[in-house]
Design a protein around this motif. Structure first.
Motif, mmCIF file in Angstrom:
data_model
loop_
_atom_site.group_PDB
_atom_site.id
_atom_site.type_symbol
_atom_site.label_atom_id
_atom_site.label_comp_id
_atom_site.label_asym_id
_atom_site.label_seq_id
_atom_site.Cartn_x
_atom_site.Cartn_y
_atom_site.Cartn_z
ATOM 1 N N LEU A 58 0.867 -1.179 0.000
ATOM 2 C CA LEU A 58 0.000 0.000 0.000
ATOM 3 C C LEU A 58 0.898 1.222 0.000
ATOM 4 O O LEU A 58 1.684 1.435 0.950
ATOM 5 N N GLN A 59 0.812 1.970 -1.077
ATOM 6 C CA GLN A 59 1.624 3.184 -1.259
ATOM 7 C C GLN A 59 3.110 2.885 -1.077
ATOM 8 O O GLN A 59 3.844 3.619 -0.414
ATOM 9 N N SER B 178 -6.117 -7.132 -8.848
ATOM 10 C CA SER B 178 -7.027 -6.070 -8.407
ATOM 11 C C SER B 178 -7.530 -6.342 -6.984
ATOM 12 O O SER B 178 -7.724 -5.413 -6.184
ATOM 13 N N ASP C 82 -5.482 -5.061 -3.858
ATOM 14 C CA ASP C 82 -5.655 -3.700 -3.319
ATOM 15 C C ASP C 82 -6.651 -3.708 -2.162
ATOM 16 O O ASP C 82 -6.455 -2.993 -1.151
ATOM 17 N N ALA D 154 -4.904 -5.194 0.792
ATOM 18 C CA ALA D 154 -3.956 -4.238 1.417
ATOM 19 C C ALA D 154 -4.686 -3.277 2.333
ATOM 20 O O ALA D 154 -4.214 -2.957 3.441
#
Length: 500
Positions: free
Chosen positions: A463-464, A489, A492, A495
């Motif tokens: 995440l980031q 997908s 995400d 996360a």
């Protein structure tokens, strides 16, 4: 559909087929048109030969000459007396009568034959009378004594020339009743008939019942025999003694062209052949007037070119229009398939969004972090057919087991770089591993047995840019691109839920 696409794809081949069809159509149309012209010429030739046959009859059996000698045998008492009585031959009165009639009718010779078959009185323009000759064997004498006017074409034994013999019966009374008592015979040349044969400008033949060319506009054909020359035919021709000494010492040569009515080949040319009967009351049968037209002159080989060109042009135009229609149809089909593909992709995207929304909903409804991670693995089983799976969370010294699905004692901790999953977390790169080979660490077990997985899905959870953990799924078969994209997908969502 496949045919249309292949035609649209291979344009040069399609045009080659169109060109071949155009050539075939040109050949067919040109030959058909020329055949039609030839048939029309044959029909006209049949009309012409019928007209010429009538003209030949008007020059012979229906001529003024035949009428004149018929009257001699019917009304002249001196002719009747000469035929029936034993009087001196060539009496002045009879000779004068014969000469007057002969000169008025342009006759070469005129003579009276008695009942006994011998010539009683005669006149001849050569000065050599035929008096005393026995003509009993001559067919013209036999036919006239049977009461029939007739024409007999023959080659003279004495002179060797071709002549026509006009014969009419002599009657005892002034009416044509009872048996004839004699015969009046006139001999003429072939001049009028030969002019008739030559006037059409075509190859014309006067053919005897035996098939002998008696006269022709092509003089080299005279004396030839139509059809096959066989010993039996030659013997029959010699037996009738109609053609003088023509075939006594040699056999007749075969005519180089068949005289069957219709279209024939001969002498390297194409002929139309027409014939008509000329009935002279010859006991051997009817004579034939045959006319041959050289179609190479009247219907030249190039006469079919306009029809051939028109047919080829029509096929080319139709072919061009057809190919344009095929290309248009193929383009429409491609556009339709493209629209279907886009619609299917949109439908798949919508389904994926619905699936991700379902994953998010299941994780959101979970009461704890562990429950959310377990819900994620459950959804992976439904979406991708994952038979086993585990999720590890990132800790200070590596990875710690956070949740698992259908696994038997997975490792509680993994160092970064340890094993496939540790290496995946270290490199921070998702991968698909073929696990179908022997010796794979994973085993998919059920109440019925166990089997190795077909593929492993390994992916870091980030995440980031911050590593949150890693996930590993065991599948029976390698996922397709759409399933793999859906898996990425879903990471995400995982996360987001691993941070809470």
């Amino acid at each position: 559909m496949l045919v249309i696409e292949r035609i649209a794809k291979y344009r040069l081949r399609a045009w080659a087929v169109v060109a071949l069809l155009a050539a075939a159509a040109a050949l067919l149309a040109g030959s058909s048109y020329r055949a039609g012209l030839e048939q029309a010429r044959l029909e006209l030739l049949n009309i012409d030969v019928q007209r010429d046959a009538i003209a030949a009859m008007s020059l012979t059996l229906d001529s003024n000459l035949m009428g004149a000698i018929s009257l001699l045998g019917l009304i002249e008492p001196d002719i009747k007396k000469d035929s029936t009585e034993s009087i001196p031959a060539n009496q002045p009165k009879i000779s004068a009568l014969l000469e007057n009639v002969a000169r008025s009718q342009q006759i070469q010779g005129l003579f009276v034959v008695g009942r006994d078959g011998f010539v009683k009185s005669s006149w001849d323009d050569s000065g050599k009378p035929s008096t005393g000759i026995d003509v009993r064997f001559r067919p013209y004498y036999k036919e006239a004594m049977a009461g029939r006017n007739n024409i007999y074409a023959a080659v003279s034994l004495a002179r060797g020339d071709h002549a026509l013999y006009f014969a009419a019966p002599v009657y005892a009374g002034m009416a044509r009743r009872g048996d004839p008592v004699g015969v009046v015979v006139a001999r003429t040349g072939m001049d009028k008939l030969e002019r008739l044969l030559a006037r059409s400008g075509q190859a014309a033949i006067l053919l005897s019942p035996q098939g002998v060319v008696f006269a022709s506009s092509r003089r080299e054909w005279r004396g030839m025999l139509a059809g096959e020359v066989t010993p039996a035919r030659v013997a029959g021709i010699r037996a009738v003694r109609q053609f003088g000494k023509l075939f006594e010492e040699k056999e007749p040569r075969p005519l180089p062209i068949k005289l069957a009515p219709g279209m024939v080949q001969g002498e390297g040319r194409h002929f139309a052949v027409a014939s008509a009967s000329v009935d002279w009351h010859d006991p051997s049968g009817a004579w034939q007037l045959v006319v041959l037209e050289d179609l190479g002159q009247s219907v030249p080989p190039g006469s079919g070119l306009p029809a051939a060109a028109m047919a080829a042009a029509m096929v080319l135009l139709l072919g061009a229009a057809g190919l344009r229609a095929v290309r248009s149809q193929a383009a429409q089909q491609r556009a339709h398939r493209e629209l279907e593909r886009v619609a299917q992709e949109q439908q798949l995207r919508a389904e994926r969004k619905m699936q991700l929304a379902q994953v998010a909903l299941q994780m959101q409804q979970a009461s704890s972090r562990h429950a959310r991670l377990t819900a994620f693995l459950d959804q992976c089983h439904l979406l991708f057919g994952a038979m086993q799976g585990s999720i590890y969370a990132a800790v200070a010294d590596g990875l710690a087991l956070a949740a698992s699905y259908a696994c038997t004692a997975p490792p509680a901790r993994l160092a970064l770089g340890e094993g496939l999953l540790g290496q995946c977390a270290l490199e921070r790169e998702a991968r698909i591993v073929d696990a179908s080979g022997a010796g794979a660490a994973w085993r998919i077990r059920s109440g019925l047995g166990e089997a190795p997985p077909g593929a492993l899905l390994l992916a870091p959870v980030q995440l980031q840019g911050r590593l949150l953990g890693a996930v590993e799924l065991a599948l029976l078969a390698t996922p397709d691109a759409a399933a793999y994209e859906q898996f990425l997908s879903a990471l995400d969502l995982l996360a987001i839920n691993m941070t809470e």
